[in-house]
Design a protein around this motif. Structure first.
Motif, PDB file in Angstrom:
ATOM      1  N   GLY A  24      77.083  41.209 -41.693  1.00  0.00           N
ATOM      2  CA  GLY A  24      76.513  42.350 -40.847  1.00  0.00           C
ATOM      3  C   GLY A  24      77.504  42.373 -39.495  1.00  0.00           C
ATOM      4  N   MET A  25      77.717  41.245 -38.773  1.00  0.00           N
ATOM      5  CA  MET A  25      78.371  41.454 -37.440  1.00  0.00           C
ATOM      6  C   MET A  25      79.740  41.845 -37.905  1.00  0.00           C
ATOM      7  SD  MET A  25      78.711  41.558 -34.539  1.00  0.00           S
ATOM      8  CE  MET A  25      76.859  41.409 -34.000  1.00  0.00           C
ATOM      9  N   ARG A  26      80.441  41.304 -39.048  1.00  0.00           N
ATOM     10  CA  ARG A  26      81.680  41.418 -39.420  1.00  0.00           C
ATOM     11  C   ARG A  26      81.916  43.130 -39.540  1.00  0.00           C
ATOM     12  NH1 ARG A  26      81.910  38.399 -43.480  1.00  0.00           N
ATOM     13  NH2 ARG A  26      83.028  36.740 -42.581  1.00  0.00           N
ATOM     14  N   GLY A  27      80.946  43.485 -40.440  1.00  0.00           N
ATOM     15  CA  GLY A  27      81.054  45.087 -40.797  1.00  0.00           C
ATOM     16  C   GLY A  27      80.816  45.894 -39.509  1.00  0.00           C
ATOM     17  N   HIS A  28      80.070  45.320 -38.461  1.00  0.00           N
ATOM     18  CA  HIS A  28      79.603  45.992 -37.278  1.00  0.00           C
ATOM     19  C   HIS A  28      81.003  46.203 -36.446  1.00  0.00           C
ATOM     20  CE1 HIS A  28      77.532  47.605 -33.869  1.00  0.00           C
ATOM     21  NE2 HIS A  28      77.667  46.895 -33.318  1.00  0.00           N
ATOM     22  N   LEU A  29      81.455  44.752 -35.979  1.00  0.00           N
ATOM     23  CA  LEU A  29      82.702  44.960 -35.308  1.00  0.00           C
ATOM     24  C   LEU A  29      83.649  45.728 -35.788  1.00  0.00           C
ATOM     25  CD1 LEU A  29      82.634  41.102 -34.622  1.00  0.00           C
ATOM     26  CD2 LEU A  29      82.084  42.876 -33.029  1.00  0.00           C
ATOM     27  N   LEU A  30      83.894  45.678 -36.796  1.00  0.00           N
ATOM     28  CA  LEU A  30      85.011  46.654 -37.827  1.00  0.00           C
ATOM     29  C   LEU A  30      84.639  48.084 -37.197  1.00  0.00           C
ATOM     30  CD1 LEU A  30      87.749  46.882 -39.388  1.00  0.00           C
ATOM     31  CD2 LEU A  30      86.059  46.718 -41.524  1.00  0.00           C
ATOM     32  N   ALA A  31      83.507  48.444 -37.587  1.00  0.00           N
ATOM     33  CA  ALA A  31      83.146  49.878 -37.301  1.00  0.00           C
ATOM     34  C   ALA A  31      83.244  50.212 -36.065  1.00  0.00           C
ATOM     35  CB  ALA A  31      81.627  50.164 -37.796  1.00  0.00           C
ATOM     36  N   GLU A  32      83.046  49.369 -34.972  1.00  0.00           N
ATOM     37  CA  GLU A  32      82.975  49.521 -33.467  1.00  0.00           C
ATOM     38  C   GLU A  32      84.427  49.420 -32.991  1.00  0.00           C
ATOM     39  OE1 GLU A  32      80.047  49.991 -31.341  1.00  0.00           O
ATOM     40  OE2 GLU A  32      79.162  50.817 -33.270  1.00  0.00           O
ATOM     41  N   GLY A  33      85.257  49.026 -33.651  1.00  0.00           N
ATOM     42  CA  GLY A  33      86.808  48.646 -33.327  1.00  0.00           C
ATOM     43  C   GLY A  33      86.915  47.833 -32.346  1.00  0.00           C
ATOM     44  N   ILE A  95      72.345  46.382 -36.703  1.00  0.00           N
ATOM     45  CA  ILE A  95      71.226  46.109 -37.466  1.00  0.00           C
ATOM     46  C   ILE A  95      71.342  46.564 -38.910  1.00  0.00           C
ATOM     47  CG2 ILE A  95      68.669  46.421 -37.897  1.00  0.00           C
ATOM     48  CD1 ILE A  95      68.793  43.972 -36.308  1.00  0.00           C
ATOM     49  N   GLY A  96      71.937  47.870 -38.939  1.00  0.00           N
ATOM     50  CA  GLY A  96      72.171  48.489 -40.095  1.00  0.00           C
ATOM     51  C   GLY A  96      73.177  47.785 -40.972  1.00  0.00           C
ATOM     52  N   HIS A  97      74.283  47.409 -40.459  1.00  0.00           N
ATOM     53  CA  HIS A  97      74.948  46.353 -41.298  1.00  0.00           C
ATOM     54  C   HIS A  97      74.417  45.019 -41.797  1.00  0.00           C
ATOM     55  CE1 HIS A  97      78.730  48.874 -40.243  1.00  0.00           C
ATOM     56  NE2 HIS A  97      78.081  49.214 -39.049  1.00  0.00           N
ATOM     57  N   TYR A  98      73.850  44.551 -40.700  1.00  0.00           N
ATOM     58  CA  TYR A  98      72.997  43.306 -41.047  1.00  0.00           C
ATOM     59  C   TYR A  98      71.992  43.255 -42.064  1.00  0.00           C
ATOM     60  CZ  TYR A  98      69.208  39.766 -39.890  1.00  0.00           C
ATOM     61  OH  TYR A  98      68.510  38.908 -39.955  1.00  0.00           O
ATOM     62  N   GLU A  99      71.207  44.261 -42.234  1.00  0.00           N
ATOM     63  CA  GLU A  99      70.266  44.688 -43.072  1.00  0.00           C
ATOM     64  C   GLU A  99      70.912  44.832 -44.525  1.00  0.00           C
ATOM     65  OE1 GLU A  99      67.001  47.379 -42.059  1.00  0.00           O
ATOM     66  OE2 GLU A  99      66.466  46.137 -40.382  1.00  0.00           O
ATOM     67  N   ALA A 100      71.936  45.506 -44.671  1.00  0.00           N
ATOM     68  CA  ALA A 100      72.547  45.752 -45.855  1.00  0.00           C
ATOM     69  C   ALA A 100      72.959  44.346 -46.665  1.00  0.00           C
ATOM     70  CB  ALA A 100      73.810  46.667 -45.683  1.00  0.00           C
ATOM     71  N   ALA A 101      72.964  43.390 -45.919  1.00  0.00           N
ATOM     72  CA  ALA A 101      73.095  42.009 -46.471  1.00  0.00           C
ATOM     73  C   ALA A 101      72.165  41.160 -46.624  1.00  0.00           C
ATOM     74  CB  ALA A 101      74.315  41.247 -45.611  1.00  0.00           C
ATOM     75  N   TRP A 102      70.891  41.631 -46.552  1.00  0.00           N
ATOM     76  CA  TRP A 102      69.776  40.798 -46.701  1.00  0.00           C
ATOM     77  C   TRP A 102      69.576  40.114 -48.096  1.00  0.00           C
ATOM     78  CZ3 TRP A 102      64.851  43.361 -43.858  1.00  0.00           C
ATOM     79  CH2 TRP A 102      65.153  43.179 -42.475  1.00  0.00           C
ATOM     80  N   ALA A 103      69.162  38.767 -48.126  1.00  0.00           N
ATOM     81  CA  ALA A 103      68.955  38.393 -49.390  1.00  0.00           C
ATOM     82  C   ALA A 103      68.301  37.146 -49.330  1.00  0.00           C
ATOM     83  CB  ALA A 103      70.243  38.102 -50.259  1.00  0.00           C
ATOM     84  N   LEU A 104      67.187  36.822 -50.516  1.00  0.00           N
ATOM     85  CA  LEU A 104      66.709  35.438 -50.523  1.00  0.00           C
ATOM     86  C   LEU A 104      67.814  34.548 -51.166  1.00  0.00           C
ATOM     87  CD1 LEU A 104      63.424  36.651 -52.307  1.00  0.00           C
ATOM     88  CD2 LEU A 104      63.550  35.904 -49.867  1.00  0.00           C
ATOM     89  N   PHE A 105      67.487  33.143 -50.747  1.00  0.00           N
ATOM     90  CA  PHE A 105      68.269  32.190 -51.381  1.00  0.00           C
ATOM     91  C   PHE A 105      67.960  31.976 -52.714  1.00  0.00           C
ATOM     92  CE2 PHE A 105      68.722  30.418 -46.985  1.00  0.00           C
ATOM     93  CZ  PHE A 105      69.947  30.056 -46.762  1.00  0.00           C
ATOM     94  N   PRO A 106      68.701  31.781 -53.799  1.00  0.00           N
ATOM     95  CA  PRO A 106      68.266  31.691 -55.137  1.00  0.00           C
ATOM     96  C   PRO A 106      67.350  30.805 -55.545  1.00  0.00           C
ATOM     97  CG  PRO A 106      70.671  30.848 -54.868  1.00  0.00           C
ATOM     98  CD  PRO A 106      70.052  31.393 -53.594  1.00  0.00           C
ATOM     99  N   ASP A 107      67.066  29.777 -54.573  1.00  0.00           N
ATOM    100  CA  ASP A 107      65.799  28.630 -55.125  1.00  0.00           C
ATOM    101  C   ASP A 107      64.636  29.015 -54.596  1.00  0.00           C
ATOM    102  OD1 ASP A 107      66.335  28.229 -52.548  1.00  0.00           O
ATOM    103  OD2 ASP A 107      66.866  26.228 -52.818  1.00  0.00           O
TER     104      ASP A 107
END
Length: 243
Positions: A24-33, A95-107
């Motif tokens: 999320g932060m990677r996507g956000h920093l890119l979008a914010e320049g 938060i918009g970028h962060y929530e797009a990456a939400w996932a449970l661990f597979p176990d």
């Protein structure tokens, strides 16, 4: 007396917070320049993580409100003064970028399924109910838990015994009848053990080398090991990889 319930931490125990935060932060920093001010994306992410940890420690110590620590994370990270509204808007874009990456661990789902009939389940988090309630709903596991307790509403946070005892009280069980599963060796592992619960510390990456010994948290590398520790009558589970 046997363990009758499992109380769960959320972030980096059920939910892969670290991966979602980084993506999320990677996507956000890119979008914010904002990446031009760093030698690499990794350098920016390390700074964000350090700022987050420092401000979260202030919240856990009662030195800042939940919303206040979010605003201060933004101000410290950017290194400039912002109004509350400006900090909130910046954080909401993240938060918009962060929530797009939400996932449970597979176990997670397999162990919740395996223990559904044998144990009751609840959540104890050092976050806020507003955040964790929604997160668990989006991830599709909210209905798995009888009770969801968070530090912001309780007024006490892990590793204080009062936080763990509040979770036990919500289940109307004594601490020795409850297991707590969390990812932090001190906040979760040592805190739960000191509060009298069966403490299970999940160390997925094997990043820690210390061993608390008898009476301390039981260390596991996967939630697949949990049913065996609880003595659950299921066909699921794996022998512990940590002795």
């Amino acid at each position: 007396m046997s363990i009758r319930a499992v109380v769960w931490d959320v972030d980096d125990t059920l939910f892969d917070y670290t991966a979602a935060d980084r993506a999320g932060m990677r996507g956000h920093l890119l979008a914010e320049g904002l990446l031009d001010g760093y030698d690499s994306v990794e350098q920016a992410l390390v700074r964000w993580r350090r700022v987050t940890d420092a401000q979260w420690a202030r919240f856990s110590a009662g030195e800042a409100t939940f919303q206040g620590q979010r605003r201060d994370r933004v101000r410290v990270f950017l290194g400039r003064e912002l109004t509350d509204a400006e900090a909130d808007e910046w954080f909401e874009r993240y938060i918009g970028h962060y929530e797009a990456a939400w996932a449970l661990f597979p176990d997670v789902l397999p162990v919740l399924d395996a223990l559904a009939a044998s144990h009751r389940h609840a959540v104890l988090s050092n976050s806020s109910l507003t955040v964790q309630d929604r997160k668990l709903r989006v991830l599709g596991v909210h209905d798995r838990f009888e009770s969801i307790l968070c530090a912001a509403e309780l007024g006490v946070s892990k590793p204080e015994a009062g936080a763990f005892h509040a979770a036990c009280a919500a289940l109307d069980l004594a601490p020795h009848q409850v297991a707590y599963v969390g990812d932090h060796p001190e906040i979760d592992g040592r805190g739960a053990a000191d509060a009298g619960l069966l403490s299970v510390w999940i160390d997925r990456d094997g990043a820690y080398t210390s061993d608390d010994g008898p009476g301390g948290p039981r260390r596991i590398a996967s939630l697949a090991e949990l049913p065996a520790i609880l003595g659950a009558d299921t066909r699921f589970g794996a022998p512990s990889t940590f002795r």
